[in-house]
Structure formats: C-alpha cells, structure tokens
Design a protein around this motif. Structure first.
Motif, PDB file in Angstrom:
ATOM      1  N   LYS A  69       0.843  -1.204   0.000  1.00 48.57           N
ATOM      2  CA  LYS A  69       0.000   0.000   0.000  1.00 48.57           C
ATOM      3  C   LYS A  69       0.874   1.248   0.000  1.00 48.57           C
ATOM      4  O   LYS A  69       0.585   2.227  -0.712  1.00 48.57           O
ATOM      5  N   ILE A  70       1.958   1.229   0.780  1.00 47.48           N
ATOM      6  CA  ILE A  70       2.870   2.372   0.815  1.00 47.48           C
ATOM      7  C   ILE A  70       3.523   2.567  -0.548  1.00 47.48           C
ATOM      8  O   ILE A  70       3.643   3.694  -1.037  1.00 47.48           O
ATOM      9  N   GLN A  72       2.305   1.744  -3.388  1.00 45.30           N
ATOM     10  CA  GLN A  72       1.283   2.285  -4.283  1.00 45.30           C
ATOM     11  C   GLN A  72       1.149   3.794  -4.113  1.00 45.30           C
ATOM     12  O   GLN A  72       1.034   4.536  -5.092  1.00 45.30           O
ATOM     13  N   ASP A  73       1.191   4.260  -2.868  1.00 44.10           N
ATOM     14  CA  ASP A  73       1.065   5.700  -2.599  1.00 44.10           C
ATOM     15  C   ASP A  73       2.311   6.465  -3.033  1.00 44.10           C
ATOM     16  O   ASP A  73       2.217   7.558  -3.605  1.00 44.10           O
ATOM     17  N   THR A  89       4.974  13.553  -6.568  1.00 45.51           N
ATOM     18  CA  THR A  89       4.302  12.695  -5.582  1.00 45.51           C
ATOM     19  C   THR A  89       4.496  13.154  -4.145  1.00 45.51           C
ATOM     20  O   THR A  89       3.525  13.319  -3.399  1.00 45.51           O
ATOM     21  N   LEU A  93       1.777  13.965  -0.842  1.00 47.89           N
ATOM     22  CA  LEU A  93       1.607  13.043   0.280  1.00 47.89           C
ATOM     23  C   LEU A  93       1.787  13.754   1.615  1.00 47.89           C
ATOM     24  O   LEU A  93       1.118  13.425   2.597  1.00 47.89           O
ATOM     25  N   LYS A 163      -1.720  13.257   4.196  1.00 44.59           N
ATOM     26  CA  LYS A 163      -1.854  11.802   4.214  1.00 44.59           C
ATOM     27  C   LYS A 163      -0.737  11.173   5.028  1.00 44.59           C
ATOM     28  O   LYS A 163      -0.940  10.184   5.735  1.00 44.59           O
ATOM     29  N   TYR A 164       0.461  11.748   4.908  1.00 44.38           N
ATOM     30  CA  TYR A 164       1.608  11.279   5.692  1.00 44.38           C
ATOM     31  C   TYR A 164       2.251  12.469   6.381  1.00 44.38           C
ATOM     32  O   TYR A 164       2.258  13.581   5.840  1.00 44.38           O
ATOM     33  N   GLY A 248       5.820   3.829   5.744  1.00 41.48           N
ATOM     34  CA  GLY A 248       5.279   5.185   5.798  1.00 41.48           C
ATOM     35  C   GLY A 248       5.634   5.944   7.043  1.00 41.48           C
ATOM     36  O   GLY A 248       5.097   7.025   7.286  1.00 41.48           O
TER      37      GLY A 248
END
Length: 284
Positions: A69-70, A72-73, A89, A93, A163-164, A248
């Motif tokens: 998942k990380i 992918q992000d 990107t 994030l 998000k992060y 993440g």
C-alpha cells in the motif's frame, strides 16, 4: 540511477507553497532523505520486485499488504529522480490542500493611521488590538485569556492533515546522513572497520588507510575494532529507519517484528585477521 552521496552535499529543504503548487508543505531537510531511505529498505525492494513479477534476494515481509500500500502511494521510486519524485508525488503526500494557517500583523493604529481594513482569509480569524505600550510577554498572557473565549481548535482537523506526516522522533541529521552512506558501503561488501574509518565515526580513532600494511596492522587493531563497532551500530539504526520508511513512518528507528534486518547484519568486533598488540608480561 547513480545515487548521490548524502554526506558530501547539503540537504535540500523541500517544501511547497499553496499559491504555486496547490498544496502547502513547510520546508524541511528530512524530506530530502525519505526517497533514499525508502529504496534502501529490503522490504521495499522485496515487495516492489514481487509486484513486478521479479525475483528478490530478500524474503517478503510478513506485513506485505502494508508495504504494498505504501509503494502504491509513493509511486515507482526506482524509475524517478528524487527531485521529480518530490514534485510529482512527495509534496502531495506530505502537504495540505490549503494555505498554511498562520498569524500575521495587519498594521498599526496611531495618530497618522486611525483605521485599518481587514479582509477575511481562507480561515475564520480573530482580530485583536494590542497596545504597543505593553511588553510582549504581557501581550502573550493577555492573548491567552482572550483566546479562551473563542473556539480555537484543540487539534489539527482531518481536512488540514496530510496523508503522511514526519515522525516526531528527533533523530540527528548527521546520523541520518551517515547512515545512508553506511548502508551503501555495506551493500558493496566494505568491511565494517573501513566503513567506520571512511565516515570518521570516531574522529579520535580515524587513521590513514594508505599507511595500513602488514607490518603496522597491529598498531591499528584497537582502532579497527572500535570503528567496526561504531559502524555496526550506525548500520543497525539506519536499517531500522529504512524499514520504518517502507511502512510510511519517517524518520523512525524503533524496532518492530516485521522489519527485515538480516541483509544488514554482520558481526562487529575485532576484524578477522587483525593482530592485537602483545601485552608485556608483568614483572615479578
């Protein structure tokens, strides 16, 4: 892609202004290290290759889905340069889609200017009149009392949370920078003592490797052991930072059971083949 040496160049304070990029990120030198630590993670490399249908020299982590998942992000870092990754990107994030909420001075009211016009910003605001005849400390105390009467938020609302976020763990810039180079040297099979010496981890024990030959190797035996231990500790710390980054979490050096650390494990201590100086026998 050839990696640049982190220790030899100044870190870039990556950030973003809302008016220019559509997101706001407060400048921070740690953003310049995320990219490098991420791709240094065995977990990242294992999962990335598995997703591409390729074989990996590392085992798949037990928390495969989280790392996937990380990935992918964070996108295909292996295809991108760090600056391009940040622009395309990274800033999205770690940024918020709004200007930074910050206090600002509007102007002065005095004999020459007895009126001010205040336009509403993107946020609801409280306008306060502070006489310049009071000290800053008194102004702060009085503002705290005034603020209690209004609805200031207690924590950052979800709409303004990225998000992060960077972790609140305080890790020294020098250790984070040196850690990346240590991992790079280690992957090239460089001896631990040489890594410690190359990175000057213990300045008082650093020596000129060109002078090291079979005749005087014993002279540096203790130095090599100390450098080896220092390098081993640095690599272990950097490996944990890399493995946390793949989940993440950055910067973070806390141990966790899913971390793949075996590729960065090597016994520290006296290097094989080194000769300890003989101690003189005590006189009777």
């Amino acid at each position: 892609m050839k990696k640049r040496s982190i220790t030899s160049k100044a870190l870039i304070e990556y950030g973003a202004e809302f008016d220019e990029k559509g997101v706001f990120v407060a400048p921070d030198w740690r953003y310049d290290l995320i990219y490098h630590y991420f791709i240094a993670s065995p977990s990242y490399q294992a999962v990335e290759r598995d997703l591409l249908g390729q074989k990996s020299p590392y085992p798949l982590p037990k928390d495969y889905k989280l790392v996937a998942k990380i990935i992918q992000d964070f996108g295909p870092l292996y295809k991108m340069r760090e600056v391009s990754w940040w622009r395309e990107t990274g800033m999205h994030l770690y940024g918020i889609k709004a200007p930074a909420p910050k206090a600002k001075g509007i102007g002065l009211l005095n004999d020459d200017h007895n009126e001010l016009v205040v336009n509403k910003s993107a946020y609801d605001s409280l306008v306060v009149d502070f006489p310049l005849s009071m000290t800053v400390s008194d102004a702060v105390k009085q503002f705290k009392k005034i603020a209690e009467e209004f609805d200031f938020i207690k924590s950052t609302p979800k709409t303004l949370k990225p998000k992060y976020q960077l972790e609140k763990i305080k890790l020294r810039e020098r250790n984070l920078r040196l850690g990346l180079d240590a991992l790079s040297f280690y992957s090239k099979k460089m001896p631990l003592w040489q890594i410690g010496n190359e990175l000057n981890l213990v300045p008082s024990k650093t020596f000129n490797q060109k002078l090291l030959d079979s005749k005087n190797a014993y002279k540096y035996s203790e130095n090599k052991e100390i450098m080896s231990i220092a390098a081993s500790r640095l690599i272990k710390n950097a490996a944990l930072v890399a493995e946390n980054a793949a989940r993440g979490r950055f910067p973070n050096n806390r141990p966790f059971k899913e971390a793949i650390l075996t590729p960065y494990e090597r016994e520290s201590g006296r290097p094989s083949g080194s000769q300890a100086p003989k101690r003189r026998k005590a006189l009777d």
